[in-house]
Design an enzyme around this catalytic site. Sequence first.
Site, PDB file in Angstrom:
ATOM      1  N   LYS A  38       0.839  -1.217   0.000  1.00 14.95           N
ATOM      2  CA  LYS A  38       0.000   0.000   0.000  1.00 14.95           C
ATOM      3  C   LYS A  38       0.873   1.266   0.000  1.00 14.95           C
ATOM      4  CE  LYS A  38      -2.282  -0.901   3.813  1.00 14.95           C
ATOM      5  NZ  LYS A  38      -1.902  -2.221   4.338  1.00 14.95           N
ATOM      6  N   ARG A  54     -10.922  -0.093   8.061  1.00 19.24           N
ATOM      7  CA  ARG A  54     -10.474  -1.480   8.194  1.00 19.24           C
ATOM      8  C   ARG A  54     -11.543  -2.363   8.815  1.00 19.24           C
ATOM      9  NH1 ARG A  54      -4.156  -2.361   8.840  1.00 19.24           N
ATOM     10  NH2 ARG A  54      -3.509  -0.288   8.251  1.00 19.24           N
ATOM     11  N   ARG A  93      11.419  -6.744   6.802  1.00 15.99           N
ATOM     12  CA  ARG A  93      11.352  -5.299   6.526  1.00 15.99           C
ATOM     13  C   ARG A  93      12.147  -4.509   7.568  1.00 15.99           C
ATOM     14  NH1 ARG A  93       5.482  -2.840   5.347  1.00 15.99           N
ATOM     15  NH2 ARG A  93       5.005  -3.532   7.463  1.00 15.99           N
ATOM     16  N   ARG A  98      10.110  -2.073  12.618  1.00 16.67           N
ATOM     17  CA  ARG A  98       8.855  -1.650  13.247  1.00 16.67           C
ATOM     18  C   ARG A  98       8.502  -2.643  14.335  1.00 16.67           C
ATOM     19  NH1 ARG A  98       4.116  -0.203   8.975  1.00 16.67           N
ATOM     20  NH2 ARG A  98       2.916  -1.499  10.384  1.00 16.67           N
ATOM     21  N   ARG A 129      -1.666  -9.520  12.870  1.00 16.84           N
ATOM     22  CA  ARG A 129      -2.166  -8.451  11.968  1.00 16.84           C
ATOM     23  C   ARG A 129      -2.855  -9.059  10.750  1.00 16.84           C
ATOM     24  NH1 ARG A 129       3.295  -5.746  11.160  1.00 16.84           N
ATOM     25  NH2 ARG A 129       2.322  -4.357   9.651  1.00 16.84           N
TER      26      ARG A 129
HETATM   27  N1  ADP Z   1      -7.986   1.931  10.365  1.00 16.96           N
HETATM   28  C1  ADP Z   1      -7.342   1.458  11.460  1.00 16.96           C
HETATM   29  N2  ADP Z   1      -8.062   1.073  12.527  1.00 16.96           N
HETATM   30  C2  ADP Z   1      -7.466   0.607  13.626  1.00 16.96           C
HETATM   31  N3  ADP Z   1      -6.136   0.481  13.750  1.00 16.96           N
HETATM   32  C3  ADP Z   1      -5.370   0.832  12.730  1.00 16.96           C
HETATM   33  C4  ADP Z   1      -5.927   1.348  11.530  1.00 16.96           C
HETATM   34  N4  ADP Z   1      -4.911   1.621  10.675  1.00 16.96           N
HETATM   35  C5  ADP Z   1      -3.774   1.289  11.314  1.00 16.96           C
HETATM   36  N5  ADP Z   1      -4.037   0.798  12.548  1.00 16.96           N
HETATM   37  C6  ADP Z   1      -3.070   0.326  13.556  1.00 16.96           C
HETATM   38  O1  ADP Z   1      -1.749   0.655  13.112  1.00 16.96           O
HETATM   39  C7  ADP Z   1      -1.018  -0.554  12.817  1.00 16.96           C
HETATM   40  C8  ADP Z   1      -0.112  -0.311  11.635  1.00 16.96           C
HETATM   41  O2  ADP Z   1      -0.877   0.024  10.502  1.00 16.96           O
HETATM   42  P1  ADP Z   1      -0.174   0.276   9.086  1.00 16.96           P
HETATM   43  O3  ADP Z   1       0.981   1.161   9.252  1.00 16.96           O
HETATM   44  O4  ADP Z   1      -1.238   0.684   8.110  1.00 16.96           O
HETATM   45  O5  ADP Z   1       0.451  -1.134   8.717  1.00 16.96           O
HETATM   46  P2  ADP Z   1      -0.208  -2.416   8.135  1.00 16.96           P
HETATM   47  O6  ADP Z   1      -1.052  -2.069   6.935  1.00 16.96           O
HETATM   48  O7  ADP Z   1       0.995  -3.163   7.762  1.00 16.96           O
HETATM   49  O8  ADP Z   1      -0.984  -3.021   9.243  1.00 16.96           O
HETATM   50  C9  ADP Z   1      -2.070  -1.630  12.641  1.00 16.96           C
HETATM   51  O9  ADP Z   1      -1.582  -2.899  12.929  1.00 16.96           O
HETATM   52  C10 ADP Z   1      -3.109  -1.179  13.666  1.00 16.96           C
HETATM   53  O10 ADP Z   1      -2.712  -1.496  14.961  1.00 16.96           O
END
Ligand code: ADP
Length: 323
Positions: A131, A206, A241, A270, A281
């Site tokens: 993404k 999400r 990563r 991370r 996740r």
């Molecule tokens: N829309 C969302 N709702 C709830 N938690 C979120 C949301 N977007 C991100 N997060 C939190 O941030 C973390 C990292 O998200 P992100 O950087 O988008 O990585 P990834 O797509 O690899 O999970 C997620 O695992 C979650 O804990």
Amino acid sequence: MSALTASSLFTSSALRESKTTTTSSTSNKNKNKKNSSSFVVCRSQKQQQQKTSASSEKSISLLAPSSSKNECIQQIAAKSKAPPPPAATGPTPTQIAAGVFAAAAIGVTARKAMKKKAKKIVIAGAPASGKGTQCELIVKKFGITHISAGDLLRAAVAQGTDDGLKAKEFMDRGDLVPDEVVVNMVKSRLNEPDCAGGWLLDGYPRSASQAEALSSYGIEPDLFLLLDVPDEELLERVVGRRLDPVTGQIYHLKFFPPPDETVAKRLTQRSDDTEEKAQNRLKVHHANVNAVLSKYKNIMKTIDGNRQKTTVFKEIEGLIKSM
Ligand SMILES: Nc1ncnc2c1ncn2[C@@H]1O[C@H](COP(=O)(O)OP(=O)(O)O)[C@@H](O)[C@H]1O
């Protein structure tokens, strides 16, 4: 996966558009001397009033032989009790024509800009589906404002805000951060001025409740992109990563290793990129994604994300261009 493919996948940044007001042209002026059938356009005082009180389309212009141009001006001036304009002062016909054409061009540009539709796009996919990489390419090509829910949350954590403190424990586990934190955060960001021309929302919504919240605020995307990558591939991408905190470059230990020892030594991971957290996740992603997809099925496009980033982007670019 080849090193080339992987490097393509892991090179994203870390945190990721008259009428008739003309009198005559220079060439007309010259022609008028020789040819009495040439015309200039004059407008009566009444017609001028019509122009100011109504739209330009409703104004009426008077076509008169150029030889009667001065007579026409005198009549209009007498009716308006204003002295006639001095014969040789003011802008030349060429300047007037240039001004008219410039104004018309500005009008056309403004109308085109108003017609240009704001692009509202959501990009979704499992962790490490690419993404961030695709968002970077989309922003570069289309200049759309990119909003990453994960980046917003990480910034809140880094700033130590109340929301950040609440979010941290969920993020550390790889769980979804509660709606009470994330929904308002994303909504506020979408209301900022740089989003008026469109936005690219990454990692939100999400869950069904987040999608409902977005709709309840009258925020509806026009395109929902889903990056599809097999789980095994995702896990391998996640655990290898690494982030270079100095340049923001993202590397992968196997597919896109750092260039030298100095860089290698400063790489960070991370906190949620461990295998255990990544597994969670992925589980959370699969548990929620179908509810979100069903809400956006009419605007959804699934993209095979298990290809080189340029190939993936070509497909996305075509979809965005056709919006
Ligand atoms: N829309 C969302 N709702 C709830 N938690 C979120 C949301 N977007 C991100 N997060 C939190 O941030 C973390 C990292 O998200 P992100 O950087 O988008 O990585 P990834 O797509 O690899 O999970 C997620 O695992 C979650 O804990």
